[in-house]
Design a protein around this motif. Structure first.
Motif, PDB file in Angstrom:
ATOM      1  N   PHE A  72     -31.546 -11.858  68.920  1.00 30.79           N
ATOM      2  CA  PHE A  72     -32.099 -11.104  67.793  1.00 30.79           C
ATOM      3  C   PHE A  72     -32.287 -11.965  66.550  1.00 30.79           C
ATOM      4  O   PHE A  72     -32.676 -11.465  65.500  1.00 30.79           O
ATOM      5  N   ALA A  73     -32.008 -13.266  66.657  1.00 30.11           N
ATOM      6  CA  ALA A  73     -32.154 -14.174  65.527  1.00 30.11           C
ATOM      7  C   ALA A  73     -33.328 -15.119  65.765  1.00 30.11           C
ATOM      8  O   ALA A  73     -33.687 -15.420  66.901  1.00 30.11           O
ATOM      9  N   GLY A  74     -33.887 -15.601  64.688  1.00 25.87           N
ATOM     10  CA  GLY A  74     -34.939 -16.602  64.781  1.00 25.87           C
ATOM     11  C   GLY A  74     -36.328 -16.012  64.931  1.00 25.87           C
ATOM     12  O   GLY A  74     -36.504 -14.795  65.066  1.00 25.87           O
ATOM     13  N   PRO A  75     -37.344 -16.869  64.908  1.00 26.57           N
ATOM     14  CA  PRO A  75     -38.737 -16.401  65.001  1.00 26.57           C
ATOM     15  C   PRO A  75     -39.019 -15.725  66.335  1.00 26.57           C
ATOM     16  O   PRO A  75     -38.507 -16.144  67.377  1.00 26.57           O
ATOM     17  N   ALA A  76     -39.838 -14.696  66.298  1.00 29.91           N
ATOM     18  CA  ALA A  76     -40.168 -13.939  67.511  1.00 29.91           C
ATOM     19  C   ALA A  76     -41.433 -14.494  68.156  1.00 29.91           C
ATOM     20  O   ALA A  76     -42.480 -13.853  68.175  1.00 29.91           O
ATOM     21  N   THR A  77     -41.336 -15.700  68.701  1.00 23.31           N
ATOM     22  CA  THR A  77     -42.416 -16.167  69.568  1.00 23.31           C
ATOM     23  C   THR A  77     -42.260 -15.477  70.916  1.00 23.31           C
ATOM     24  O   THR A  77     -41.213 -14.901  71.213  1.00 23.31           O
ATOM     25  N   PHE A  78     -43.298 -15.521  71.757  1.00 21.25           N
ATOM     26  CA  PHE A  78     -43.187 -14.880  73.059  1.00 21.25           C
ATOM     27  C   PHE A  78     -42.070 -15.539  73.863  1.00 21.25           C
ATOM     28  O   PHE A  78     -42.055 -16.760  74.049  1.00 21.25           O
ATOM     29  N   ALA A  79     -41.122 -14.725  74.322  1.00 21.76           N
ATOM     30  CA  ALA A  79     -39.977 -15.180  75.126  1.00 21.76           C
ATOM     31  C   ALA A  79     -39.184 -16.279  74.432  1.00 21.76           C
ATOM     32  O   ALA A  79     -38.480 -17.037  75.087  1.00 21.76           O
ATOM     33  N   ARG A  80     -39.322 -16.386  73.106  1.00 21.62           N
ATOM     34  CA  ARG A  80     -38.618 -17.390  72.291  1.00 21.62           C
ATOM     35  C   ARG A  80     -39.018 -18.811  72.688  1.00 21.62           C
ATOM     36  O   ARG A  80     -38.245 -19.772  72.569  1.00 21.62           O
ATOM     37  N   LEU A  81     -40.256 -18.931  73.140  1.00 20.26           N
ATOM     38  CA  LEU A  81     -40.803 -20.225  73.530  1.00 20.26           C
ATOM     39  C   LEU A  81     -41.249 -21.010  72.300  1.00 20.26           C
ATOM     40  O   LEU A  81     -41.439 -20.446  71.208  1.00 20.26           O
ATOM     41  N   PRO A  82     -41.471 -22.311  72.448  1.00 16.28           N
ATOM     42  CA  PRO A  82     -41.972 -23.091  71.315  1.00 16.28           C
ATOM     43  C   PRO A  82     -43.400 -22.700  70.943  1.00 16.28           C
ATOM     44  O   PRO A  82     -44.150 -22.191  71.781  1.00 16.28           O
ATOM     45  N   ARG A  83     -43.751 -22.940  69.705  1.00 11.04           N
ATOM     46  CA  ARG A  83     -45.133 -22.762  69.275  1.00 11.04           C
ATOM     47  C   ARG A  83     -45.985 -23.887  69.844  1.00 11.04           C
ATOM     48  O   ARG A  83     -45.493 -24.983  70.119  1.00 11.04           O
ATOM     49  N   LEU A  84     -47.264 -23.619  70.001  1.00  5.40           N
ATOM     50  CA  LEU A  84     -48.156 -24.623  70.561  1.00  5.40           C
ATOM     51  C   LEU A  84     -48.188 -25.881  69.707  1.00  5.40           C
ATOM     52  O   LEU A  84     -48.228 -27.000  70.237  1.00  5.40           O
ATOM     53  N   ASP A  85     -48.124 -25.738  68.385  1.00 10.22           N
ATOM     54  CA  ASP A  85     -48.166 -26.916  67.522  1.00 10.22           C
ATOM     55  C   ASP A  85     -46.885 -27.743  67.606  1.00 10.22           C
ATOM     56  O   ASP A  85     -46.848 -28.886  67.146  1.00 10.22           O
ATOM     57  N   GLU A  86     -45.843 -27.193  68.221  1.00  8.95           N
ATOM     58  CA  GLU A  86     -44.598 -27.931  68.377  1.00  8.95           C
ATOM     59  C   GLU A  86     -44.591 -28.790  69.645  1.00  8.95           C
ATOM     60  O   GLU A  86     -43.774 -29.709  69.763  1.00  8.95           O
ATOM     61  N   VAL A  87     -45.464 -28.485  70.590  1.00  7.84           N
ATOM     62  CA  VAL A  87     -45.478 -29.231  71.854  1.00  7.84           C
ATOM     63  C   VAL A  87     -46.763 -30.009  72.085  1.00  7.84           C
ATOM     64  O   VAL A  87     -46.868 -30.783  73.027  1.00  7.84           O
TER      65      VAL A  87
END
Length: 362
Positions: free
Chosen positions: A16-31
């Motif tokens: 319940f903490a942190g940014p709500a990306t899909f399935a708590r995956l990295p953002r595209l700009d991070e990978v």
């Protein structure tokens, strides 16, 4: 080869903490790049009844916090065998449908330019048309399995050609779908008249109604679908209202008598190894939801679609250890599979070698 970067470790950071990306995956700009990108389209200007699907991507991402990295039903860790990332939302003009359709097509084309495949979270079903246009540039006309309570092959609404009830007629007219490999699944409810079915059949669609799924069962339905699509590049489009309102109340045009979430997920899992090239989950309208029932269902559907993309491999041909399933003819009679049409209720041959294990066997 760089190991894929997976979700945030829930043993270190609570779900319940942190940014709500899909399935708590990295953002595209991070990978940098991804094999599969989950992208939102917060657009609902094409709806004909209850609005609110513009808030669908946010709601589905929130519900996806509880997803875990291993899929026991498919014996697969979809985030470990491919890089999956959240590409954020495609920002579209909510006051101009034509411009919005063009924006989605352009953005999808850019995202897929390096071979990335998309799982799109809507938004209303209008967005399926520009996504199909984008895919056709790369693959040519694609097969489509359309899970929905409704046909979505009507001509216009109030003179408008681009709405959530017209995308698949436009797709056929524009030649971006393979008319030998089209099928609706889960349709039900009242229509304007018999002509709706006649025109839909003329466009090339087969129909497996919600009642067909109930009477014939998941295994036979999967066999019919696999015969119909063969090895063609496949797009799966899922309107969450294919589910009964008991399982998905948070949607704009609910219809009684729909699929259960279990039936939908099992049908999708039966498509493992198909040449899947893209997919969408649309029409989640969280304002009408209760206890996130609809958003949770949609998040699991999206998770299964990501998993199916892992099983289809980078070019849709199957990855090592998970070969493309075979044993089905490349195509079936375009007029098979609908209870509404006389003579279209013949049982499909049971070819269990091409099916996943049943729940009891897992």
């Amino acid at each position: 080869m760089t190991e894929p970067r997976g979700p945030v470790d829930s043993s270190r950071v609570p779900r319940f903490a942190g940014p709500a990306t899909f399935a708590r995956l990295p953002r595209l700009d991070e990978v940098g790049r991804a094999d599969v990108a989950v992208v939102g389209v917060p657009f609902d200007s094409g709806v004909s009844y209850r609005p609110g699907a513009r808030f669908g991507p946010t709601a589905v991402r929130e519900a996806s916090r509880l997803l875990r990295p291993y899929h026991p039903g498919l014996d697969l860790s979809p985030f470990a065998v491919q890089q999956v990332a959240d590409a954020g939302d495609i920002a579209v003009n909510p006051f101009d449908i034509d411009e919005a359709v063009e924006t989605v097509e352009d953005a999808a084309t850019r995202l897929q330019a390096d071979g990335t495949r998309l799982v799109t979270i809507g938004g209303d079903h209008t967005v399926a048309l520009p996504l199909l246009r984008s895919l056709a540039k790369r693959h040519g006309p694609v097969a489509v399995l359309h899970f929905d309570a409704h046909l979505d092959t009507w001509d216009t609404y109030f003179g408008a050609e681009y709405t959530h009830g017209t995308p698949f007629r436009r797709a056929v007219e524009e030649g971006v779908v393979d008319t030998e490999a089209l099928c609706h699944v889960g349709t039900r409810g009242p229509l304007y008249g018999r002509r709706d079915l006649e025109e839909d059949r003329r466009l090339g669609f087969g129909i497996l109604t919600s009642a067909d799924v109930m009477r014939r069962g998941v295994d036979e339905v999967v066999d019919v679908l696999r015969q119909r699509i063969g090895g063609r590049p496949l797009y799966v489009s899922i309107d969450i209202d294919v589910l009964d309102p008991a399982h998905a109340p948070g949607t704009g045009t609910p219809e009684a008598g729909g699929l259960t979430s279990r039936e939908l997920l099992e049908i999708l899992r039966g498509l493992a190894g198909a040449n899947l090239v893209g997919a969408d989950v649309v029409e989640v309208a969280p304002a009408y939801d209760h206890a996130e029932i609809t958003s949770v269902a949609a998040s699991h559907v999206a998770y299964d679609l990501v998993s199916l993309l892992a099983l289809s491999g980078p070019s849709g041909g199957g990855r090592p250890g998970h070969p493309q399933q075979s044993g089905h003819p490349q195509q079936s009679d375009p007029q098979q599979s609908a209870r509404e049409q006389p003579g279209r209720d013949q049982p499909a041959p049971q070819q269990q070698a091409a099916r996943q294990p049943s729940e009891e066997q897992r």
